[in-house]
Design a protein around this motif. Structure first.
Motif, PDB file in Angstrom:
ATOM      1  N   ARG A 136       0.832  -1.211   0.000  1.00 11.43           N
ATOM      2  CA  ARG A 136       0.000   0.000   0.000  1.00 11.43           C
ATOM      3  C   ARG A 136       0.866   1.259   0.000  1.00 11.43           C
ATOM      4  O   ARG A 136       0.580   2.240  -0.689  1.00 11.43           O
ATOM      5  N   ALA A 137       1.938   1.210   0.799  1.00  8.50           N
ATOM      6  CA  ALA A 137       2.795   2.388   0.960  1.00  8.50           C
ATOM      7  C   ALA A 137       3.505   2.753  -0.341  1.00  8.50           C
ATOM      8  O   ALA A 137       4.016   3.864  -0.468  1.00  8.50           O
ATOM      9  N   ARG A 138       3.530   1.845  -1.295  1.00  9.09           N
ATOM     10  CA  ARG A 138       4.257   2.129  -2.545  1.00  9.09           C
ATOM     11  C   ARG A 138       3.316   2.366  -3.712  1.00  9.09           C
ATOM     12  O   ARG A 138       3.744   2.462  -4.868  1.00  9.09           O
ATOM     13  N   GLN A 139       2.027   2.475  -3.422  1.00  7.62           N
ATOM     14  CA  GLN A 139       1.071   2.768  -4.499  1.00  7.62           C
ATOM     15  C   GLN A 139       0.827   4.275  -4.595  1.00  7.62           C
ATOM     16  O   GLN A 139       0.833   4.968  -3.583  1.00  7.62           O
ATOM     17  N   PRO A 140       0.558   4.776  -5.815  1.00  8.86           N
ATOM     18  CA  PRO A 140       0.212   6.196  -5.947  1.00  8.86           C
ATOM     19  C   PRO A 140      -1.056   6.531  -5.159  1.00  8.86           C
ATOM     20  O   PRO A 140      -1.949   5.690  -5.039  1.00  8.86           O
ATOM     21  N   MET A 141      -1.103   7.727  -4.601  1.00  6.41           N
ATOM     22  CA  MET A 141      -2.291   8.226  -3.903  1.00  6.41           C
ATOM     23  C   MET A 141      -2.588   9.615  -4.449  1.00  6.41           C
ATOM     24  O   MET A 141      -1.781  10.196  -5.159  1.00  6.41           O
ATOM     25  N   ARG A 142      -3.754  10.149  -4.107  1.00 12.02           N
ATOM     26  CA  ARG A 142      -4.142  11.463  -4.635  1.00 12.02           C
ATOM     27  C   ARG A 142      -3.470  12.588  -3.851  1.00 12.02           C
ATOM     28  O   ARG A 142      -3.109  12.415  -2.688  1.00 12.02           O
ATOM     29  N   PRO A 143      -3.360  13.779  -4.488  1.00 14.75           N
ATOM     30  CA  PRO A 143      -2.794  14.944  -3.788  1.00 14.75           C
ATOM     31  C   PRO A 143      -3.666  15.323  -2.571  1.00 14.75           C
ATOM     32  O   PRO A 143      -4.854  15.010  -2.576  1.00 14.75           O
ATOM     33  N   PRO A 144      -3.094  16.033  -1.604  1.00 17.14           N
ATOM     34  CA  PRO A 144      -1.684  16.412  -1.512  1.00 17.14           C
ATOM     35  C   PRO A 144      -0.845  15.377  -0.758  1.00 17.14           C
ATOM     36  O   PRO A 144       0.225  15.719  -0.263  1.00 17.14           O
ATOM     37  N   MET A 145      -1.312  14.120  -0.691  1.00 15.44           N
ATOM     38  CA  MET A 145      -0.525  13.077  -0.013  1.00 15.44           C
ATOM     39  C   MET A 145       0.827  12.911  -0.713  1.00 15.44           C
ATOM     40  O   MET A 145       0.873  12.619  -1.911  1.00 15.44           O
ATOM     41  N   PRO A 146       1.930  13.098   0.030  1.00 18.32           N
ATOM     42  CA  PRO A 146       3.264  12.907  -0.580  1.00 18.32           C
ATOM     43  C   PRO A 146       3.595  11.418  -0.683  1.00 18.32           C
ATOM     44  O   PRO A 146       4.506  10.922  -0.040  1.00 18.32           O
ATOM     45  N   TRP A 147       2.840  10.728  -1.523  1.00 21.92           N
ATOM     46  CA  TRP A 147       2.962   9.256  -1.609  1.00 21.92           C
ATOM     47  C   TRP A 147       4.343   8.828  -2.100  1.00 21.92           C
ATOM     48  O   TRP A 147       4.842   7.774  -1.743  1.00 21.92           O
TER      49      TRP A 147
END
Ligand code: HEC
Length: 172
Positions: free
Chosen positions: A108-119
């Motif tokens: 999960r920690a390495r999947q893209p997420m939406r802004p403004p999360m600094p994924w």
């Protein structure tokens, strides 16, 4: 004064009393050092503090100068972030991570997420750093309510949102 600033002030005062009573643990309110095992909770707590996760995932944290009590840490934020991506809400990590196995967390920690999360910051952490963060969040334990669900761009969000819309500084 916005309600969120007011809440931050109230939390700050409550926290000051709490600390003067000597009840605060070093991990929650003092400065933390990056000691312990490379994937253990002490290092995870340190990483959480220095990588800014609380800034968004803990209500009022930034406004209180980082003095929000550990009991509220990472419990998610009901204030949304609105932009071209729709409206996102910083998740309640205390609940979300409690439900994940270590393998699920690393994925999960390495999947893209939406802004403004600094994924991309999470993506670039070492496995040890991510395991340390998981251990720290598990040590805090599940607490609070789930944050509101994502609202797509063509729908209106309810409640308070911060608008990420660049506009000329003089515009009112
Ligand atoms: C600038 C604000 C901001 C900061 C700083 C931030 N986050 Fe987030 N985070 C968000 C938002 C907003 C979402 C929801 C994203 C979405 O809907 O796709 C999110 C989502 C997440 C999720 C997904 C939760 C789930 O249910 O799957 C994780 C995990 C996460 N953040 C961890 C972190 C960690 C760890 C840090 C610190 C390194 C951090 N975040 C820092 C705003 C932030």
């Amino acid at each position: 004064m916005s309600s969120s600033l007011f809440r931050a002030a109230a939390v700050g005062i409550a926290c000051g009393l709490w600390m003067s009573a000597g009840a605060a643990s070093a991990a929650e309110n003092g400065r933390v050092s990056p000691q312990g095992s490379p994937d253990g909770p002490a290092r995870g707590m340190y990483l959480l503090r220095i990588t800014g996760c609380n800034d968004c995932h803990t209500p009022g944290y930034a406004e209180s100068g980082g003095s929000t009590p550990g009991s509220a840490w990472l419990t998610g934020n009901p204030v949304g972030f609105s932009g071209p991506w729709g409206t996102t809400y910083a998740a309640n990590l205390r609940l979300a991570l409690a439900r994940m196995s270590e393998a699920q967390w690393l994925q999960r920690a390495r999947q893209p997420m939406r802004p403004p999360m600094p994924w991309f910051a999470l993506r670039d952490m070492s496995d040890d750093d991510l395991r340390a963060i998981l251990a720290a969040v598990r040590q805090l334990g599940p607490a609070g309510q789930a944050a509101p669900a994502f609202v797509p761009p063509d729908q209106h969000a309810q409640g308070l949102v911060i608008h990420f819309v660049p506009q000329p500084a003089a515009a009112r």
